[in-house]
Design a protein around this motif. Sequence first.
Motif, PDB file in Angstrom:
ATOM      1  N   ARG A 122       0.857  -1.194   0.000  1.00  0.00           N
ATOM      2  CA  ARG A 122       0.000   0.000   0.000  1.00  0.00           C
ATOM      3  C   ARG A 122       0.893   1.243   0.000  1.00  0.00           C
ATOM      4  O   ARG A 122       1.787   1.365   0.851  1.00  0.00           O
ATOM      5  N   PHE A 123       0.619   2.134  -0.943  1.00  0.00           N
ATOM      6  CA  PHE A 123       1.462   3.308  -1.109  1.00  0.00           C
ATOM      7  C   PHE A 123       0.613   4.445  -1.682  1.00  0.00           C
ATOM      8  O   PHE A 123      -0.554   4.269  -2.042  1.00  0.00           O
ATOM      9  N   ARG A 124       1.256   5.619  -1.790  1.00  0.00           N
ATOM     10  CA  ARG A 124       0.603   6.800  -2.350  1.00  0.00           C
ATOM     11  C   ARG A 124       1.657   7.657  -3.035  1.00  0.00           C
ATOM     12  O   ARG A 124       2.830   7.652  -2.635  1.00  0.00           O
ATOM     13  N   LEU A 125       1.249   8.420  -4.072  1.00  0.00           N
ATOM     14  CA  LEU A 125       2.168   9.264  -4.826  1.00  0.00           C
ATOM     15  C   LEU A 125       2.182  10.677  -4.252  1.00  0.00           C
ATOM     16  O   LEU A 125       1.159  11.179  -3.774  1.00  0.00           O
ATOM     17  N   LEU A 133       7.940  11.662 -12.236  1.00  0.00           N
ATOM     18  CA  LEU A 133       7.605  10.243 -12.395  1.00  0.00           C
ATOM     19  C   LEU A 133       7.080   9.966 -13.801  1.00  0.00           C
ATOM     20  O   LEU A 133       7.422   8.937 -14.404  1.00  0.00           O
ATOM     21  N   HIS A 134       6.257  10.877 -14.316  1.00  0.00           N
ATOM     22  CA  HIS A 134       5.711  10.677 -15.659  1.00  0.00           C
ATOM     23  C   HIS A 134       6.803  10.712 -16.713  1.00  0.00           C
ATOM     24  O   HIS A 134       6.800   9.901 -17.654  1.00  0.00           O
ATOM     25  N   GLN A 135       7.741  11.619 -16.560  1.00  0.00           N
ATOM     26  CA  GLN A 135       8.787  11.722 -17.569  1.00  0.00           C
ATOM     27  C   GLN A 135       9.799  10.584 -17.458  1.00  0.00           C
ATOM     28  O   GLN A 135      10.297  10.088 -18.474  1.00  0.00           O
ATOM     29  N   MET A 191      16.260   9.433  -9.276  1.00  0.00           N
ATOM     30  CA  MET A 191      15.879   9.638 -10.675  1.00  0.00           C
ATOM     31  C   MET A 191      16.532  10.927 -11.133  1.00  0.00           C
ATOM     32  O   MET A 191      16.214  12.019 -10.639  1.00  0.00           O
ATOM     33  N   GLU A 192      17.457  10.777 -12.080  1.00  0.00           N
ATOM     34  CA  GLU A 192      18.257  11.919 -12.538  1.00  0.00           C
ATOM     35  C   GLU A 192      17.990  12.185 -14.014  1.00  0.00           C
ATOM     36  O   GLU A 192      17.721  11.271 -14.797  1.00  0.00           O
ATOM     37  N   SER A 208      12.228   8.199  -2.579  1.00  0.00           N
ATOM     38  CA  SER A 208      11.423   8.338  -1.363  1.00  0.00           C
ATOM     39  C   SER A 208      10.550   9.577  -1.382  1.00  0.00           C
ATOM     40  O   SER A 208       9.569   9.660  -0.632  1.00  0.00           O
ATOM     41  N   THR A 209      10.901  10.569  -2.224  1.00  0.00           N
ATOM     42  CA  THR A 209      10.066  11.757  -2.339  1.00  0.00           C
ATOM     43  C   THR A 209       8.931  11.576  -3.343  1.00  0.00           C
ATOM     44  O   THR A 209       8.087  12.463  -3.470  1.00  0.00           O
ATOM     45  N   ILE A 210       8.928  10.485  -4.051  1.00  0.00           N
ATOM     46  CA  ILE A 210       7.865  10.206  -5.025  1.00  0.00           C
ATOM     47  C   ILE A 210       6.817   9.277  -4.434  1.00  0.00           C
ATOM     48  O   ILE A 210       5.615   9.507  -4.593  1.00  0.00           O
TER      49      ILE A 210
END
Length: 413
Positions: A122-125, A133-135, A191-192, A208-210
């Motif tokens: 169970r998670f959330r964005l 995240l989309h890119q 993610m760079e 962790s920030t996503i």
Amino acid sequence: MKVDLWPVDGTPPPTKTPSRWRRFLEHHLPSVVIYLMVATLVAVVLYPHMVVTVPSGEVGVLWKRFGGGTVLDPRKLKSEGFNLILPWNRVFLYDLRLQSFTEPYNAISSDGVSLTATVIVRFRLQRDAVPVLHQAIGPNYEQVLVQPGIGSLTRQVIAEYTAEQAYSTARQEIQDKIRNLVEERLSEKMMEHAGEEEGEESYRVSMSTIFILYDVLVTGIELPAAIVAAINRKTEQYYIAEEYKFRVEREKRESERKKIEAEGIRDFQQIVSQGISESYLRWRGIEATLQLSQSTNAKTVIIGNGKDGLPIILGNGGAPAPPAGSTTPDGNDNKERTTAASPAVPLEKTPAAALATPAEKIPPASSSTSSGTSPEKSHSLWPISLSDIETYLTQMLLPTERKTEPLSSQPSQ
């Protein structure tokens, strides 16, 4: 037929000039209608491409076809509700609410048993990290990033335990370890993106920030049927052994209880034996004799010197009791057969002073058992009274003061 009216003098009548709008409509009405029809058609065709409705709990990421692609600015995200965009642009929707997925993973335990672990994540964005995240990953981030990562960590943790531990006792520990490892991996991975072209944005964002991870739940561990049966048999034997241990402990406690009880009885007998004298026992015998003399049971009372100086009482067993007042001489003038009522209380608890005097019995006129002997020659002591018994017992307890006169010579009352 239209009739034109002319004045009498021959001048033509005055004519009305149409307004400017009327003349415009008369000249441009067909073209206006055509333009409106074209515009309506264009609006109907372009409406799905220009109007975007963002549902509740979601957010839209704008992608510009001629404006550099994905808009990474979180302030330009499309919020819930009605949104207008250019028809050549697109909006991608992402769910910001709590999400979960259930996935079975094949793993091998430390003892080489293949098992299947069912895991719920169970998670959330995070809203501001959705453009990145989309890119970087895209809308199918669950299949690309989350599920393979969780599966790898699950196999790593289960490999540290045996099949029995994973099946029975270590499930909570396993899911706690999986969650801790997932959180560590999310904080380590980045993610760079480096902007190579002019005007292109660059970023370096931690995973962790996503994702906001709530929990990782291990809902089931499936083992081969033979392994499960063996584990169940082992558990059954374990509890049988525990039952035998309990039985042994119970028997030990029971032996201790009996030992303590025996010691108490021994101490009681020692204490009582020190306080019991021969006179006390004779007194108790007197009380028992007085109580038995009033019993309704058939008995034989022999008045004389017994072993302890007390009367001898013999039970009559199953023989019928003789009639009241009958005597049976047997060569001894001090023997008598009598019947009395038994007290309602135990014999040893009734004092001699509280005993009632038995009712006097009237001797029969003639004895059916006598063979030629006259009543004057029989030395029967019946009916005997309570005072006679007390006198006799007193004489036995006090031998120095015993009277010389025989008991049979006392007058009957």
